[in-house]
Design a protein around this motif. Structure first.
Motif, short mmCIF file in Angstrom:
data_model
loop_
_atom_site.label_atom_id
_atom_site.label_comp_id
_atom_site.label_asym_id
_atom_site.label_seq_id
_atom_site.Cartn_x
_atom_site.Cartn_y
_atom_site.Cartn_z
N ILE A 119 0.81 -0.95 0.10
CA ILE A 119 0.57 0.17 -0.14
C ILE A 119 0.88 1.56 0.22
O ILE A 119 0.29 2.39 -0.82
N GLY A 120 1.74 0.91 0.95
CA GLY A 120 2.37 2.75 1.05
C GLY A 120 3.68 2.96 -0.79
O GLY A 120 3.77 3.79 -0.86
N LEU A 121 3.84 1.18 -1.58
CA LEU A 121 4.68 2.19 -2.73
C LEU A 121 3.85 2.23 -3.74
O LEU A 121 4.07 3.10 -4.09
N VAL A 122 2.44 1.95 -3.26
CA VAL A 122 1.28 2.16 -4.75
C VAL A 122 0.86 4.01 -3.85
O VAL A 122 0.89 4.92 -5.30
N THR A 123 0.84 4.05 -2.92
CA THR A 123 0.26 5.11 -2.32
C THR A 123 1.21 7.23 -2.33
O THR A 123 0.51 7.61 -2.16
N ASN A 124 2.25 6.35 -2.37
CA ASN A 124 3.69 7.52 -1.52
C ASN A 124 2.77 8.18 -0.71
O ASN A 124 2.78 9.77 -1.56
N PRO A 125 2.49 7.63 0.63
CA PRO A 125 1.65 8.14 1.88
C PRO A 125 2.21 9.98 1.52
O PRO A 125 2.07 10.66 2.11
N GLY A 126 3.84 9.59 1.65
CA GLY A 126 4.50 11.17 2.37
C GLY A 126 4.44 12.31 1.60
O GLY A 126 5.34 13.32 1.28
#
Length: 457
Positions: A119-126
């Motif tokens: 999920i983190g790699l797909v959405t780039n939360p930062g």
């Protein structure tokens, strides 16, 4: 004064006679939801109208509730672990059950951290948050592998209880439990005392749990009043990622494992486990929820002797939300804020820390120690922790609910695989509050379960 038979006898409708004049009891989950709604409204009112005394009141109400939960943590963990280890002597193939439990803890943690990374790699939360490294602050207490390994063994038997070092308490309880098993008959007085103290602590904790709706008003209200929607907006992607990741694990992975590995109804599991999951969401404490988690696990057909080991063990080490999904997403978030590129090796390290180091979370509210352990392993700036502290209470609700769902799930899977799960009890489990009186099960049924013999209808 004796009870009047007219008021206790059941009528043809199955309800106590004279119940028509009594006010209907409000389900506990309705009380919790009402507390959530009221907390949001009061928090919004306090912030929008700048009502200082209301903010302070909400903070005090929430703080007192959490403090009451924490008050029982140290002795509860010690006696729960001690009694749970000694209870294994009543179970056939105890070593096998303990090994299988630990194995499934690790398997589900690995799946959870993989979902968090994906999920983190797909959405780039930062990306696009407007946050910079200057917004961060280094935490007062940071976790490291050296501290984790050397910190397991306490310097004395008092400090872990006064400083609430749950990991050291677990260590001492495990040693005491194993020693009691070795002593055999000589340890019976100590075991009897320990069981009595544990029952006393759990009874007192039930009273605190009944205050959860009021605590919810304070905790949610203060979060809204103090942080506001603007702050939450800056972390919108990251917050959504944590909630989506936990939801995928809780409502995707867990049902799949129940249906394919345990071969039981996932819907029935959530129906039976609901009281523990809802309390975990509000209290943000796996240890505080532990008595309820154990009750619902037993109600789902897991033998009491095994559940009394697996649930306390899981409450201090099984953290799919706090120790798997969250640190994976947080590491990616912080790396993007500080413009640090992560490689395949870093992602493998995150998975390793999540599976091996989850005991560092220790079942308390928050996951700061686990996050600092992950960041220090990756070499990321610890100042990044400060970026997430403001939003932590909002995230911690969903993380803890996921933790507790997993702590009830694994005993069900292991019991089903070992053919000691009472399927009749599982299929009849309800979502009613677990403090309602339940009929005692027949001794011969319990004996059959303990010996690992499937119970036939």
């Amino acid at each position: 004064m004796s009870a009047n038979p007219a008021t206790t006898a059941e009528t043809g409708t199955g309800k106590p006679a004279g119940s028509g004049s009594r006010l209907p009891s409000i389900p506990f989950w309705v009380q919790i939801v009402a507390g959530l709604v009221l907390g949001v409204l009061l928090g919004w009112l306090a912030r929008s109208q700048d009502i200082g005394w209301l903010v302070t009141t909400l903070d005090k109400i929430g703080g007192i509730f959490v403090q009451l939960l924490k008050l029982a943590v140290a002795p509860l963990v010690f006696f729960a672990i001690l009694v749970s280890i000694t209870n294994l002597r009543k179970v056939n193939n105890a070593a096998r059950l303990a090994t299988r439990t630990l194995l499934w803890f690790m398997i589900t943690s690995l799946i959870a951290v993989a979902i968090g990374l994906a999920i983190g790699l797909v959405t780039n939360p930062g990306a696009g948050t407007g946050l910079t490294p200057k917004d961060g602050a280094k935490p007062e207490n940071a976790g490291s592998w050296l501290d984790f390994l050397t910190g397991i063994i306490p310097e004395n038997v008092i400090t872990p209880f006064t400083e609430l070092n749950v990991l050291q308490i677990v260590f001492m309880a495990a040693v005491a439990g194993i020693a009691a098993l070795q002593l055999g008959e000589k340890a019976k007085p100590i075991l009897a005392l320990s069981e009595s103290v544990l029952a006393l602590l759990q009874k007192a904790l039930w009273w605190v749990i009944r205050l959860a709706p009021i605590g919810t008003v304070g905790l949610i209200g203060y979060a809204i009043a103090d942080y506001g929607w603007d702050l939450i907006g800056k972390y919108a992607t990251f917050t959504a990622d944590v909630y989506i990741g936990c939801a995928l694990v809780m409502f995707g992975v867990y049902p799949l494992l129940l249906a394919t590995v345990a071969k039981v109804s996932p819907v029935q599991f959530f129906k039976g486990a609901w009281p523990a999951i809802q309390l975990a969401f509000v209290s943000r404490s796996s240890v505080g929820t532990m008595p309820v988690t154990q009750k619902v696990t037993e109600r789902l057909g897991v033998p009491k002797e095994y559940a009394s080991f697996a649930v306390p063990f899981g409450a201090t080490t099984k953290m799919d939300g706090c120790a798997a999904i969250y640190p994976a997403l947080a590491a990616i978030f912080i790396a993007q804020i500080f413009d640090v590129q992560l490689g395949i090796g870093d992602y493998l390290l995150i998975a390793f820390v999540s599976v091996i180091g989850s005991a560092a979370t220790a079942g308390l509210t928050g996951a700061t120690v686990m996050l600092t352990l992950t960041l220090s392993t990756l070499g990321l700036p610890l100042e990044g922790v400060g970026l997430l502290l403001a939003i932590d209470p909002i995230l911690d609700m969903m993380r803890t609910a996921t933790n507790v769902a997993g702590q009830a799930l694994v005993p069900v899977i292991v019991a089903a695989r070992e053919k000691i799960l009472d399927h009749d009890a599982y299929n009849s489990a309800s979502a009613s509050p677990v403090d309602e009186p339940e009929p005692e099960r027949e001794p011969e049924v319990r004996d059959a379960e303990v010996k690992g013999v499937p119970v036939t209808a």
